[in-house]
Design an enzyme around this catalytic site. Structure first.
Site, PDB file in Angstrom:
ATOM      1  N   LYS A 176       1.030  -1.060   0.354  1.00 45.98           N
ATOM      2  CA  LYS A 176      -0.085  -0.262  -0.315  1.00 45.98           C
ATOM      3  C   LYS A 176       0.707   1.010   0.130  1.00 45.98           C
ATOM      4  CE  LYS A 176      -1.720   2.533   2.374  1.00 45.98           C
ATOM      5  NZ  LYS A 176      -1.920   4.167   1.352  1.00 45.98           N
ATOM      6  N   GLU A 251       9.668   1.701  11.361  1.00 47.95           N
ATOM      7  CA  GLU A 251      10.601   2.824  10.661  1.00 47.95           C
ATOM      8  C   GLU A 251      10.259   4.314  10.880  1.00 47.95           C
ATOM      9  OE1 GLU A 251      13.213   5.416  10.654  1.00 47.95           O
ATOM     10  OE2 GLU A 251      12.575   4.536   8.130  1.00 47.95           O
ATOM     11  N   CYS A 285      13.930  11.327   6.994  1.00 45.93           N
ATOM     12  CA  CYS A 285      13.664  10.455   8.420  1.00 45.93           C
ATOM     13  C   CYS A 285      15.146  10.886   9.083  1.00 45.93           C
ATOM     14  CB  CYS A 285      12.979   8.940   9.105  1.00 45.93           C
ATOM     15  SG  CYS A 285      13.834   8.279   7.711  1.00 45.93           S
ATOM     16  N   GLU A 386       9.067  16.653  15.558  1.00 51.89           N
ATOM     17  CA  GLU A 386       9.338  16.447  13.665  1.00 51.89           C
ATOM     18  C   GLU A 386       9.035  17.372  12.823  1.00 51.89           C
ATOM     19  OE1 GLU A 386       8.916  12.705  11.645  1.00 51.89           O
ATOM     20  OE2 GLU A 386      11.137  12.442  11.067  1.00 51.89           O
TER      21      GLU A 386
HETATM   22  P1  ADP Z   1       3.739  10.366   6.163  1.00 53.89           P
HETATM   23  O1  ADP Z   1       3.455  11.484   7.258  1.00 53.89           O
HETATM   24  O2  ADP Z   1       5.219  10.218   6.177  1.00 53.89           O
HETATM   25  O3  ADP Z   1       2.738  11.161   5.248  1.00 53.89           O
HETATM   26  P2  ADP Z   1       2.413   8.479   7.402  1.00 53.89           P
HETATM   27  O4  ADP Z   1       2.446   8.117   8.937  1.00 53.89           O
HETATM   28  O5  ADP Z   1       0.788   9.661   7.563  1.00 53.89           O
HETATM   29  O6  ADP Z   1       3.558   8.883   7.317  1.00 53.89           O
HETATM   30  O7  ADP Z   1       1.778   7.833   6.062  1.00 53.89           O
HETATM   31  C1  ADP Z   1       2.514   6.700   5.661  1.00 53.89           C
HETATM   32  C2  ADP Z   1       2.251   5.388   5.252  1.00 53.89           C
HETATM   33  O8  ADP Z   1       1.242   4.736   5.906  1.00 53.89           O
HETATM   34  C3  ADP Z   1       1.061   6.188   4.578  1.00 53.89           C
HETATM   35  O9  ADP Z   1       1.411   5.472   3.169  1.00 53.89           O
HETATM   36  C4  ADP Z   1      -0.283   6.361   4.728  1.00 53.89           C
HETATM   37  O10 ADP Z   1      -1.313   6.041   3.361  1.00 53.89           O
HETATM   38  C5  ADP Z   1       0.102   5.167   5.949  1.00 53.89           C
HETATM   39  N1  ADP Z   1      -1.148   5.197   6.474  1.00 53.89           N
HETATM   40  C6  ADP Z   1      -2.142   6.268   7.455  1.00 53.89           C
HETATM   41  N2  ADP Z   1      -3.113   6.076   7.680  1.00 53.89           N
HETATM   42  C7  ADP Z   1      -2.968   4.572   8.136  1.00 53.89           C
HETATM   43  C8  ADP Z   1      -3.559   3.877   9.388  1.00 53.89           C
HETATM   44  N3  ADP Z   1      -4.187   4.449  10.029  1.00 53.89           N
HETATM   45  N4  ADP Z   1      -3.578   2.605   8.768  1.00 53.89           N
HETATM   46  C9  ADP Z   1      -2.524   2.160   8.195  1.00 53.89           C
HETATM   47  N5  ADP Z   1      -1.768   2.919   7.253  1.00 53.89           N
HETATM   48  C10 ADP Z   1      -1.996   4.333   7.397  1.00 53.89           C
END
Ligand code: ADP
Length: 496
Positions: A176, A251, A285, A386
């Site tokens: 995903k 990570e 990161c 961050e």
């Molecule tokens: P960033 O700030 O780098 O976008 P996120 O943690 O928001 O980091 O997102 C990292 C990944 O996690 C993306 O692929 C995002 O779609 C996914 N993601 C966001 N929310 C959820 C959730 N509730 N469960 C699983 N995956 C999620």
């Protein structure tokens, strides 16, 4: 303007989201440039992908590991041929400059060649049994169907860090990708298929985190989750995965410090700080977000640093001469703005930047001026949280011991850098800095694929990618072979 429409990849077929919903992927340097239309998937699409991955797990796990590895090797070769096109696609969908997106594809190439060698290793161990005429060994087994959730800042490198070790280990995958950068995952998986990967071994489900990521984490058919992203979502992922006892590799964030001692080569430290803080527009990161300056060089470093920051060319990463691209989306601009406000309220001094760029060539994208704060105290939020943008804080200190203390005083522990010519201090810092990565006389960014990657404290949950990724994507089996032709009871028959 015409643009391509992409679908999910499930069991080797391109399928739209069941709901029929889609979303547009825009170029962050120019929102009128539509990179593509992608499915906005939900739980029903995830369920189909899990079923496809379960079906292919049987044959894939029995396909010899050296043969699995050959597909990865061919993938590396094909990526070399396609590097320029994929780098351009990546700059269009994510914004970082071409030199960096070429580096991102190169990292996937490095990972392919590194992991391909693992196909002829995947070593287990043999060990003596405590009983006569009995043989004992351990072997690595694939985990099963694994879910991979990736962020947008390394759109091909991070998927490759997860997909390649998962595949060589014999797992089948559902990836995903981040909603901002699905195209680079398509390019990577297309290359795997062109290299001979059988259908259904890797499945792509595109969509937003709560709709497509969460169901993947919760699905009982998924045996492990590898996640890279924010600490906030990582925590949520770990909690949700706990319900079905899934191992989770996390990570996450960093608040990485570069320490500059009085005896450092100042020009080298300036080069490192500039690259570490503003490479990838500060959206790594491992980005340098705190620069710790010893009192003797602080004034000179600060003046020279600000002068160089002000000369950085911000713009569309596809154009020659651009050093800093846009931020990936409006939300990231809002975060940078928010932290500028917080820093000002806390009493930090804004030396340059501090605002979005919106005029002329910047009017169609999401740009933020490279920003430097001075007079930052280690206790301020701008020194602890961050930002994930082109915002860096200068913090002054007097003694080496204070520098280590300040560097360690935060919740994160990913990357650290020390600039000094003093070998004793260098080794002391290597020992005492609480971080998964420490650089001496090099910036906080620049990890190589064949070393462990990850961090301590809120950065991770103990797993490492890179050289150690196989540990997460395999599970151990202990094997005992008794050739004595009689019942031998461990701990009993040999107790005398
Ligand atoms: P960033 O700030 O780098 O976008 P996120 O943690 O928001 O980091 O997102 C990292 C990944 O996690 C993306 O692929 C995002 O779609 C996914 N993601 C966001 N929310 C959820 C959730 N509730 N469960 C699983 N995956 C999620």
């Amino acid at each position: 303007m015409a643009y391509s429409s992409y679908k999910n990849l499930i069991g080797g077929e391109w399928l739209p989201a069941k709901s029929g919903k889609t979303f547009l992927n825009l170029n962050p340097a120019d929102h009128s440039d539509i990179v593509g239309e992608f499915p906005a998937s939900g739980p029903e699409d995830v369920a189909l992908a899990v079923a496809a991955a379960q079906k292919t797990f049987g044959p894939w796990r029995l396909f010899p590991a050296p043969k699995r590895a050959e597909i990865l090797y061919r993938t590396g070769q094909l990526l070399q041929e396609r590097k320029e096109q994929y780098a351009r696609d990546m700059t269009r969908e994510m914004g970082k400059v071409l030199a960096e997106t070429r580096g991102d594809v190169q990292e996937a190439i490095d990972e392919a060649f590194f992991v391909a060698g693992e196909g002829r290793r995947l070593f287990g161990k043999t060990t003596p049994s405590e009983l006569q005429n009995k043989f004992a060994m351990s072997m690595r087994m694939p985990v099963g169907v694994v879910g991979l959730i990736t962020p947008w800042n390394f759109p091909m490198a991070i998927p490759s860090w997860k997909l390649f070790p998962a595949l060589v280990s014999g797992n089948t995958c559902i990836i995903k990708p981040a909603e901002d950068t699905p195209l680079s995952t398509y390019n990577l998986v297309q290359t795997l298929m062109d290299a001979g990967l059988p259908p259904g071994v890797v499945n792509i489900v595109v969509g937003f985190g709560p709709d497509a990521g969460a169901p993947l984490v919760e699905h009982s058919g998924v045996r492990a989750i590898s996640f890279t992203g924010s600490s906030e979502i990582g925590s949520l992922v770990a909690q949700r995965a706990a319900a079905t006892f899934k191992p989770v590799s996390l990570e996450m964030g960093g608040k990485n410090a570069q320490i500059v001692l009085d005896d450092a080569n100042l020009d080298l430290a300036l080069d490192g700080a500039l690259w570490g803080a503003f490479g990838t527009t500060g959206q790594r990161c491992t980005a340098t977000s705190r620069i710790l300056l010893q009192k003797g060089i602080a004034a000179e470093f600060t003046a020279k640093f600000v002068a160089r920051v002000q000369k950085l060319t911000v713009g569309n990463g596809l154009q020659d001469g651009i050093e800093v691209g846009p931020q990936v989306n409006e939300q990231q601009i809002e975060t940078s703005k928010k932290y500028v406000e917080i820093a000002l309220t806390e009493g930090a001094r804004l030396l340059t930047g501090g605002h979005p760029l919106t005029e002329g060539p910047y009017s169609k994208g999401t740009f933020f001026a490279p920003t430097v704060f001075a007079g930052v105290a280690p206790s301020m939020r701008i020194a602890r949280e961050e930002v994930f943008g082109p915002v860096v804080s200068l913090i002054e200190f007097e003694t080496f011991g204070q520098a280590i203390e300040i560097a360690n005083s935060i919740d994160y522990g990913l990357s650290t850098a020390l600039y000094t010519k003093d070998v004793n201090r260098a080794f002391t810092a290597i020992r005492d800095l609480e971080a998964g990565i420490t650089y001496i006389n090099a910036p906080t960014i620049g990890a190589e694929v064949h070393l462990p990657f990850g961090g301590v404290k809120h950065t991770g949950n103990g797993h490492r990618e890179g050289s150690e990724a196989i540990d997460f994507f395999t599970t151990w089996k202990a094997v005992y072979i008794d050739y004595s032709d009689k019942l031998q009871r461990a701990q009993i028959d040999n107790a005398e």
